[in-house]
Scaffold this motif. Structure first.
Motif, PDB file in Angstrom:
ATOM      1  N   TYR A 206       0.475  -1.183  -0.218  1.00 43.50           N
ATOM      2  CA  TYR A 206       0.252  -0.047   0.059  1.00 43.50           C
ATOM      3  C   TYR A 206       0.894   1.223  -0.057  1.00 43.50           C
ATOM      4  O   TYR A 206       0.587   2.416   0.135  1.00 43.50           O
ATOM      5  N   GLY A 207       2.124   0.640   0.499  1.00 43.77           N
ATOM      6  CA  GLY A 207       2.497   2.073   0.657  1.00 43.77           C
ATOM      7  C   GLY A 207       3.097   3.133  -0.777  1.00 43.77           C
ATOM      8  O   GLY A 207       3.623   4.126  -1.167  1.00 43.77           O
ATOM      9  N   PHE A 208       4.194   1.968  -1.919  1.00 40.95           N
ATOM     10  CA  PHE A 208       3.998   1.805  -2.763  1.00 40.95           C
ATOM     11  C   PHE A 208       3.159   2.634  -3.599  1.00 40.95           C
ATOM     12  O   PHE A 208       3.331   3.766  -4.155  1.00 40.95           O
ATOM     13  N   TRP A 209       2.290   1.899  -3.765  1.00 37.07           N
ATOM     14  CA  TRP A 209       0.583   2.704  -4.380  1.00 37.07           C
ATOM     15  C   TRP A 209       0.708   3.639  -4.032  1.00 37.07           C
ATOM     16  O   TRP A 209       0.059   4.794  -4.262  1.00 37.07           O
ATOM     17  N   ARG A 210       0.613   4.002  -2.794  1.00 37.02           N
ATOM     18  CA  ARG A 210      -0.246   6.123  -2.045  1.00 37.02           C
ATOM     19  C   ARG A 210       1.082   6.564  -2.383  1.00 37.02           C
ATOM     20  O   ARG A 210       0.832   7.697  -2.589  1.00 37.02           O
ATOM     21  N   ASP A 211       2.130   6.180  -2.068  1.00 38.87           N
ATOM     22  CA  ASP A 211       3.466   7.436  -3.243  1.00 38.87           C
ATOM     23  C   ASP A 211       3.980   7.476  -4.076  1.00 38.87           C
ATOM     24  O   ASP A 211       4.163   8.585  -4.369  1.00 38.87           O
ATOM     25  N   HIS A 212       4.131   6.038  -4.405  1.00 33.56           N
ATOM     26  CA  HIS A 212       4.955   6.028  -6.245  1.00 33.56           C
ATOM     27  C   HIS A 212       4.056   5.806  -7.182  1.00 33.56           C
ATOM     28  O   HIS A 212       4.174   5.806  -7.898  1.00 33.56           O
ATOM     29  N   GLY A 213       2.673   5.275  -6.813  1.00 26.77           N
ATOM     30  CA  GLY A 213       1.732   4.569  -8.410  1.00 26.77           C
ATOM     31  C   GLY A 213       1.113   5.816  -8.737  1.00 26.77           C
ATOM     32  O   GLY A 213       1.059   4.943  -9.837  1.00 26.77           O
ATOM     33  N   TYR A 214       0.959   6.710  -8.314  1.00 29.93           N
ATOM     34  CA  TYR A 214      -0.060   7.652  -9.420  1.00 29.93           C
ATOM     35  C   TYR A 214       1.019   8.439  -9.935  1.00 29.93           C
ATOM     36  O   TYR A 214       0.807   9.668 -10.438  1.00 29.93           O
ATOM     37  N   LYS A 215       2.766   8.387  -9.796  1.00 28.77           N
ATOM     38  CA  LYS A 215       3.639   9.228 -10.203  1.00 28.77           C
ATOM     39  C   LYS A 215       3.786   8.216 -11.444  1.00 28.77           C
ATOM     40  O   LYS A 215       5.040   8.721 -12.089  1.00 28.77           O
TER      41      LYS A 215
ATOM     42  N   LYS B 245     -27.819  10.642   2.978  1.00 25.33           N
ATOM     43  CA  LYS B 245     -26.533  10.383   3.168  1.00 25.33           C
ATOM     44  C   LYS B 245     -26.729   8.100   2.428  1.00 25.33           C
ATOM     45  O   LYS B 245     -25.462   8.917   2.396  1.00 25.33           O
ATOM     46  N   LYS B 246     -27.519   8.321   2.485  1.00 23.79           N
ATOM     47  CA  LYS B 246     -28.041   7.098   2.148  1.00 23.79           C
ATOM     48  C   LYS B 246     -27.353   6.693   0.609  1.00 23.79           C
ATOM     49  O   LYS B 246     -26.209   6.106   0.001  1.00 23.79           O
ATOM     50  N   MET B 247     -28.225   8.531  -0.100  1.00 23.03           N
ATOM     51  CA  MET B 247     -27.416   7.933  -1.976  1.00 23.03           C
ATOM     52  C   MET B 247     -25.437   9.079  -1.984  1.00 23.03           C
ATOM     53  O   MET B 247     -25.218   8.161  -2.549  1.00 23.03           O
ATOM     54  N   MET B 248     -25.237   9.784  -0.668  1.00 17.38           N
ATOM     55  CA  MET B 248     -24.242   9.907  -0.757  1.00 17.38           C
ATOM     56  C   MET B 248     -23.337   8.545  -0.855  1.00 17.38           C
ATOM     57  O   MET B 248     -22.212   9.036  -0.672  1.00 17.38           O
ATOM     58  N   GLY B 249     -23.502   7.973   0.444  1.00 20.72           N
ATOM     59  CA  GLY B 249     -22.773   6.762   0.645  1.00 20.72           C
ATOM     60  C   GLY B 249     -22.743   6.221  -0.375  1.00 20.72           C
ATOM     61  O   GLY B 249     -21.157   5.362  -0.801  1.00 20.72           O
ATOM     62  N   ARG B 250     -23.630   5.528  -1.528  1.00 24.80           N
ATOM     63  CA  ARG B 250     -23.538   4.640  -2.411  1.00 24.80           C
ATOM     64  C   ARG B 250     -22.505   5.468  -3.634  1.00 24.80           C
ATOM     65  O   ARG B 250     -21.760   4.789  -4.332  1.00 24.80           O
ATOM     66  N   PHE B 251     -22.816   6.956  -3.948  1.00 27.20           N
ATOM     67  CA  PHE B 251     -22.247   7.969  -4.633  1.00 27.20           C
ATOM     68  C   PHE B 251     -20.099   7.674  -4.358  1.00 27.20           C
ATOM     69  O   PHE B 251     -19.704   7.367  -5.132  1.00 27.20           O
ATOM     70  N   LEU B 252     -20.448   7.519  -2.800  1.00 18.98           N
ATOM     71  CA  LEU B 252     -18.782   7.545  -2.698  1.00 18.98           C
ATOM     72  C   LEU B 252     -18.044   6.226  -2.527  1.00 18.98           C
ATOM     73  O   LEU B 252     -17.221   5.726  -3.050  1.00 18.98           O
ATOM     74  N   VAL B 253     -18.638   4.525  -2.039  1.00 25.60           N
ATOM     75  CA  VAL B 253     -18.536   3.589  -2.999  1.00 25.60           C
ATOM     76  C   VAL B 253     -18.198   3.675  -4.248  1.00 25.60           C
ATOM     77  O   VAL B 253     -17.323   2.198  -4.442  1.00 25.60           O
ATOM     78  N   LYS B 254     -19.242   3.590  -5.219  1.00 21.01           N
ATOM     79  CA  LYS B 254     -18.599   3.986  -6.768  1.00 21.01           C
ATOM     80  C   LYS B 254     -17.586   4.351  -6.946  1.00 21.01           C
ATOM     81  O   LYS B 254     -16.584   4.313  -7.854  1.00 21.01           O
ATOM     82  N   VAL B 255     -17.187   5.783  -6.267  1.00 23.66           N
ATOM     83  CA  VAL B 255     -15.595   6.460  -6.260  1.00 23.66           C
ATOM     84  C   VAL B 255     -14.108   5.636  -6.019  1.00 23.66           C
ATOM     85  O   VAL B 255     -13.265   5.305  -5.738  1.00 23.66           O
ATOM     86  N   ALA B 256     -14.574   4.510  -4.298  1.00 27.29           N
ATOM     87  CA  ALA B 256     -13.833   4.156  -3.993  1.00 27.29           C
ATOM     88  C   ALA B 256     -13.738   2.490  -4.050  1.00 27.29           C
ATOM     89  O   ALA B 256     -12.438   1.977  -4.176  1.00 27.29           O
ATOM     90  N   PHE B 257     -14.199   2.406  -5.155  1.00 24.27           N
ATOM     91  CA  PHE B 257     -13.937   0.911  -5.727  1.00 24.27           C
ATOM     92  C   PHE B 257     -13.240   0.827  -6.807  1.00 24.27           C
ATOM     93  O   PHE B 257     -12.558   0.027  -7.257  1.00 24.27           O
ATOM     94  N   SER B 258     -13.226   2.532  -7.318  1.00 22.09           N
ATOM     95  CA  SER B 258     -11.977   2.679  -8.173  1.00 22.09           C
ATOM     96  C   SER B 258     -10.531   2.654  -7.944  1.00 22.09           C
ATOM     97  O   SER B 258      -9.477   2.677  -8.450  1.00 22.09           O
ATOM     98  N   ASN B 259     -11.007   3.532  -6.844  1.00 20.63           N
ATOM     99  CA  ASN B 259      -9.544   4.331  -5.899  1.00 20.63           C
ATOM    100  C   ASN B 259      -9.967   4.485  -5.060  1.00 20.63           C
ATOM    101  O   ASN B 259     -10.296   5.454  -4.330  1.00 20.63           O
ATOM    102  N   PRO B 260      -9.463   3.107  -4.236  1.00 17.52           N
ATOM    103  CA  PRO B 260     -10.016   3.265  -2.666  1.00 17.52           C
ATOM    104  C   PRO B 260      -8.718   3.611  -1.572  1.00 17.52           C
ATOM    105  O   PRO B 260      -8.600   4.781  -0.192  1.00 17.52           O
ATOM    106  N   MET B 261      -7.703   4.360  -2.102  1.00 18.75           N
ATOM    107  CA  MET B 261      -6.539   4.477  -1.266  1.00 18.75           C
ATOM    108  C   MET B 261      -6.880   6.528  -1.155  1.00 18.75           C
ATOM    109  O   MET B 261      -6.570   6.749  -0.219  1.00 18.75           O
ATOM    110  N   VAL B 262      -7.459   6.789  -2.482  1.00 15.66           N
ATOM    111  CA  VAL B 262      -7.600   8.062  -2.245  1.00 15.66           C
ATOM    112  C   VAL B 262      -9.225   8.097  -1.746  1.00 15.66           C
ATOM    113  O   VAL B 262      -8.448   8.901  -0.640  1.00 15.66           O
ATOM    114  N   VAL B 263      -9.876   7.675  -1.882  1.00 18.96           N
ATOM    115  CA  VAL B 263     -11.027   7.602  -1.350  1.00 18.96           C
ATOM    116  C   VAL B 263     -11.130   8.359   0.795  1.00 18.96           C
ATOM    117  O   VAL B 263     -11.300   8.248   1.108  1.00 18.96           O
ATOM    118  N   VAL B 264     -10.311   7.038   0.243  1.00 15.72           N
ATOM    119  CA  VAL B 264     -10.239   6.776   2.162  1.00 15.72           C
ATOM    120  C   VAL B 264      -9.468   7.622   3.190  1.00 15.72           C
ATOM    121  O   VAL B 264      -9.466   8.264   4.159  1.00 15.72           O
TER     122      VAL B 264
END
Length: 106
Positions: free
Chosen positions: A1-10, A38-57
């Motif tokens: 996860y560290g490599f993904w977070r620090d160097h993966g996006y570069k 809150k329910k609708m936005m929670g589902r919206f956030l999951v859609k974003v986190a599915f593709s890029n969980p490290m940035v979202v979290v």
């Protein structure tokens, strides 16, 4: 996860663009969350986190450290998250807490 977070996006400009788009979506979530959405936005956030969980979290944790009155809304959104997002959550929490400890130590 560290490599993904620090160097993966570069490594690739496409990943850099996806990171910026995910940050934008997390900021939209933080602006639009309320008791009625809150329910609708929670589902919206999951859609974003599915593709890029490290940035979202990471964005959610930054927001939660500053504003403590939104815990119940974020917990409701975490109800829809998948396993990889929870792994990223644990990693990001450990990194945030270790940074806080070193900052407090001097």
């Amino acid at each position: 996860y560290g490599f993904w977070r620090d160097h993966g996006y570069k490594l690739a400009p496409e990943m850099r663009m996806q990171q910026a788009l995910s940050i934008k979506h997390v900021q939209q979530f933080n602006r639009r969350i309320s008791n009625t959405t809150k329910k609708m936005m929670g589902r919206f956030l999951v859609k974003v986190a599915f593709s890029n969980p490290m940035v979202v979290v990471d964005g959610i944790l930054d927001q939660q450290l500053e504003y403590e009155n939104q815990h119940d809304w974020v917990l409701n959104a975490f109800k829809y998250f998948h396993g990889l997002a929870f792994d990223c959550l644990i990693y990001c929490m450990l990194m945030k807490f270790s940074m806080e400890k070193t900052r407090l130590d001097g």
